[in-house]
Design a protein around this motif. Structure first.
Motif, short mmCIF file in Angstrom:
data_model
loop_
_atom_site.label_atom_id
_atom_site.label_comp_id
_atom_site.label_asym_id
_atom_site.label_seq_id
_atom_site.Cartn_x
_atom_site.Cartn_y
_atom_site.Cartn_z
N MET A 1 -2.98 53.88 54.38
CA MET A 1 -3.54 54.04 55.50
C MET A 1 -3.81 53.80 57.02
O MET A 1 -4.28 55.05 57.67
CB MET A 1 -4.97 53.24 54.30
CG MET A 1 -4.99 53.69 53.13
SD MET A 1 -4.63 55.60 52.86
CE MET A 1 -6.93 55.73 53.52
N ARG A 2 -3.24 52.56 57.35
CA ARG A 2 -3.78 52.34 59.16
C ARG A 2 -2.90 53.76 59.41
O ARG A 2 -3.34 53.81 60.61
CB ARG A 2 -3.34 51.70 59.21
CG ARG A 2 -3.91 50.33 58.68
CD ARG A 2 -5.46 49.86 59.53
NE ARG A 2 -4.86 49.31 61.07
CZ ARG A 2 -5.15 49.65 62.00
NH1 ARG A 2 -5.61 51.53 61.99
NH2 ARG A 2 -4.90 48.84 63.33
N LYS A 3 -1.56 53.78 59.29
CA LYS A 3 -0.82 55.49 59.95
C LYS A 3 -1.66 56.65 59.39
O LYS A 3 -1.44 57.04 60.10
CB LYS A 3 0.88 54.82 59.42
CG LYS A 3 1.65 53.93 58.82
CD LYS A 3 2.39 54.07 60.03
CE LYS A 3 3.24 52.98 60.69
NZ LYS A 3 3.82 53.51 62.20
N HIS A 4 -2.16 56.51 59.17
CA HIS A 4 -2.87 57.97 58.61
C HIS A 4 -4.80 57.17 59.33
O HIS A 4 -5.59 58.24 59.09
CB HIS A 4 -3.33 58.11 57.06
CG HIS A 4 -2.42 58.68 56.24
ND1 HIS A 4 -1.59 57.92 55.88
CD2 HIS A 4 -1.66 60.26 56.66
CE1 HIS A 4 -0.50 58.81 55.00
NE2 HIS A 4 -0.26 59.76 55.75
N LYS A 5 -4.61 56.32 60.01
CA LYS A 5 -5.64 56.14 60.94
C LYS A 5 -6.95 56.12 59.82
O LYS A 5 -8.33 56.32 60.20
CB LYS A 5 -6.43 57.46 62.00
CG LYS A 5 -4.80 57.51 62.62
CD LYS A 5 -5.83 58.14 64.47
CE LYS A 5 -4.17 58.72 64.83
NZ LYS A 5 -3.96 57.19 65.57
N GLY A 6 -6.97 55.78 58.34
CA GLY A 6 -7.29 55.24 57.42
C GLY A 6 -8.12 54.10 57.04
O GLY A 6 -7.84 52.61 57.75
N LEU A 7 -9.32 53.90 56.42
CA LEU A 7 -9.31 52.62 55.23
C LEU A 7 -8.87 52.84 54.16
O LEU A 7 -8.48 52.64 53.64
CB LEU A 7 -10.61 52.11 55.79
CG LEU A 7 -10.88 52.54 57.84
CD1 LEU A 7 -12.98 52.40 56.90
CD2 LEU A 7 -10.82 51.12 58.16
N LEU A 8 -9.04 51.43 53.83
CA LEU A 8 -9.01 50.82 52.17
C LEU A 8 -9.70 49.82 52.38
O LEU A 8 -9.40 48.47 53.49
CB LEU A 8 -7.33 50.21 52.66
CG LEU A 8 -6.85 49.89 50.49
CD1 LEU A 8 -5.41 49.45 50.39
CD2 LEU A 8 -7.26 48.09 50.41
#
Length: 467
Positions: free
Chosen positions: A422-429
């Motif tokens: 998720m971090r690589k996709h600039k997202g959040l978990l």
């Protein structure tokens, strides 16, 4: 008032630095900054200007302080209602055309400009024309408060942020509305001196919530740095370990194969059995290390256009044979095409689903939802398992931490890997869990980062169009 000044400007800086591009953070930081400007004007009025006069400061220096007080006071009086209504509109977006949305900040400035141009300028007694300003400042604040209170929380993971805003932001703003605009319009001047306590209470709630739960992404950023540094350390360590053990295991296999050939040639069955044991051990050792290395190595995304709902459905289908008595419920918003790495996202989602199934031990309910907000796509995986305590929640994203005992194939890398994806996709978990109430995991993709677009089927024309 000095405490209020420092606290409000510190909060403004924290909010702005946490996410500069988010309009919600931008305008909420402006609300805190406007309040801090009012505190600066009060400090100048009550402390610094009288002290300057007592110390015999020259007239030029005192005029500079007076002008600073005037500017600070006007920024507070005009800036607070203006920034608050724009924050509220960003927090609970209003359906407007893009052109009108871009013009809205300028349209809302019109009453301020008119007041500055056509009403008497600042004086220490009447910094603004209260009887005029009250007619637009109060509606701005009241409308903003209603917007915030009517915000509908789609996901439980965001409810704490809403609670913090309602507790730490709304009461001070509403109180300041009465003290700064309503009462002065009836001739009750300098009521702002009573703002200190309610603003101090709001600051206290904000600080406690910031370090307990996080707010507007701030604590998430702190946790990100900790998890990212941990993952980097694990990645480096496993890379070195993988290289060293792979070489030694290769030597073991090479010489074991030679000994195996000798044992076969001389028909030494006991020696052959011992050699097979050594070979199996070396293969197992390499396999275990490769599993760890694959989960911790730095990911290189291979993004491609992907139907997110179809990817989720395909991933879930692989787990249907092992559901047992677990009831599966899905609700997937269709048509969202994103540029993501489908293999990595599917693997991350599969790890979370596998954790949920293992936690429920063959009984319970598993729900998987794909929904959307104005700026994000959110995958929610919710199970009815035993849940986790706060201490477990604090450690669950750390590599090699696991709540599952007695398994030699679980390394506690499933959630850290999903977090990494998720971090690589600039997202959040995000996770939400309580003992006895199950666990919910939220995978949040920013639409802009993954270039999300929704495909709409026009049935009457039998063709598809992408928004």
């Amino acid at each position: 008032m000095l405490f209020v000044l420092i606290a409000l400007w510190a909060i403004a800086a924290i909010i702005w630095l946490s996410d500069r591009r988010a309009p919600v953070n931008h305008w909420l930081g402006a609300v805190a900054f406007s309040g801090g400007a009012g505190a600066l004007a009060a400090v100048l009025d009550l402390q610094w200007l009288p002290a300057a006069a007592d110390a015999g400061m020259n007239e030029v220096a005192r005029q500079l302080l007076y002008r600073l007080q005037a500017v600070s006071s006007l920024v507070s009086y005009y800036g607070l209602p203006y920034s608050f209504i724009l924050f509220a509109i960003a927090y609970r977006p209003v359906r407007l055309s893009k052109r009108f949305q871009s013009l809205l900040p300028f349209l809302l400035l019109i009453p301020i400009v008119l007041c500055i141009v056509f009403t008497p300028f600042y004086t220490a007694v009447y910094p603004i024309s209260f009887k005029i300003v009250v007619w637009w400042a109060v509606p701005y604040i009241m409308y903003g408060a209603v917007q915030v209170l009517l915000k509908r929380q789609l996901h439980a993971s965001f409810s704490r942020t809403h609670w913090i805003i309602c507790s730490a932001v709304l009461p001070p703003v509403m109180f300041c509305m009465v003290m700064n605009y309503v009462l002065p319009s009836f001739g009750m001047l300098r009521m702002w001196v009573y703002n200190t306590w309610i603003v101090g209470l709001g600051v206290t709630i904000f600080v406690i919530a910031l370090f307990t739960y996080g707010f507007m992404g701030v604590r998430v950023n702190i946790d990100r740095r900790r998890y990212d540094s941990t993952l980097r350390a694990v990645t480096s360590g496993t890379a070195i370990l993988n290289h060293a053990i792979k070489n030694d295991a290769g030597k073991m296999r090479l010489f074991s194969e030679k000994m195996k050939a000798y044992a076969l040639a001389t028909d030494q069955q006991e020696l052959l059995a011992d050699i097979e044991t050594v070979l199996n051990a070396s293969r197992h050792m390499q396999e275990m290390l490769q599993r760890v290395h694959r989960r911790t190595e730095d990911l290189v995304l291979r993004v491609e256009p992907t139907d997110l709902a179809a990817l989720i459905g395909q991933t879930i289908k692989g787990y249907e044979p092992v559901l047992g008595q677990i009831k599966l419920q899905t609700s997937l918003s269709p048509g969202w095409n994103c540029r993501i790495d489908p293999a990595q996202v599917s693997e991350a989602l599969g790890n979370i689903v596998a954790n949920a199934l293992e936690a429920m031990k063959g009984k319970g309910e598993l729900s998987i939802l794909l929904s959307e907000t104005k700026r994000e796509l959110i995958i929610e995986i919710k199970d009815s398992g035993p849940g986790m305590s706060k201490s477990e929640m604090a450690k669950v994203l750390e590599p090699f931490y696991t709540t599952k005992n007695g398994s030699d194939t679980n390394f506690g890398l499933g959630l850290p890997y999903a977090y990494h994806v998720m971090r690589k996709h600039k997202g959040l978990l995000n996770l939400r869990s309580k003992p006895g109430a199950g666990t919910s995991v939220y995978l949040t993709f920013p639409k802009r980062a993954v270039q999300a677009g929704k495909t709409v089927i026009h049935h009457e024309k039998g063709r598809e169009a992408s928004e």
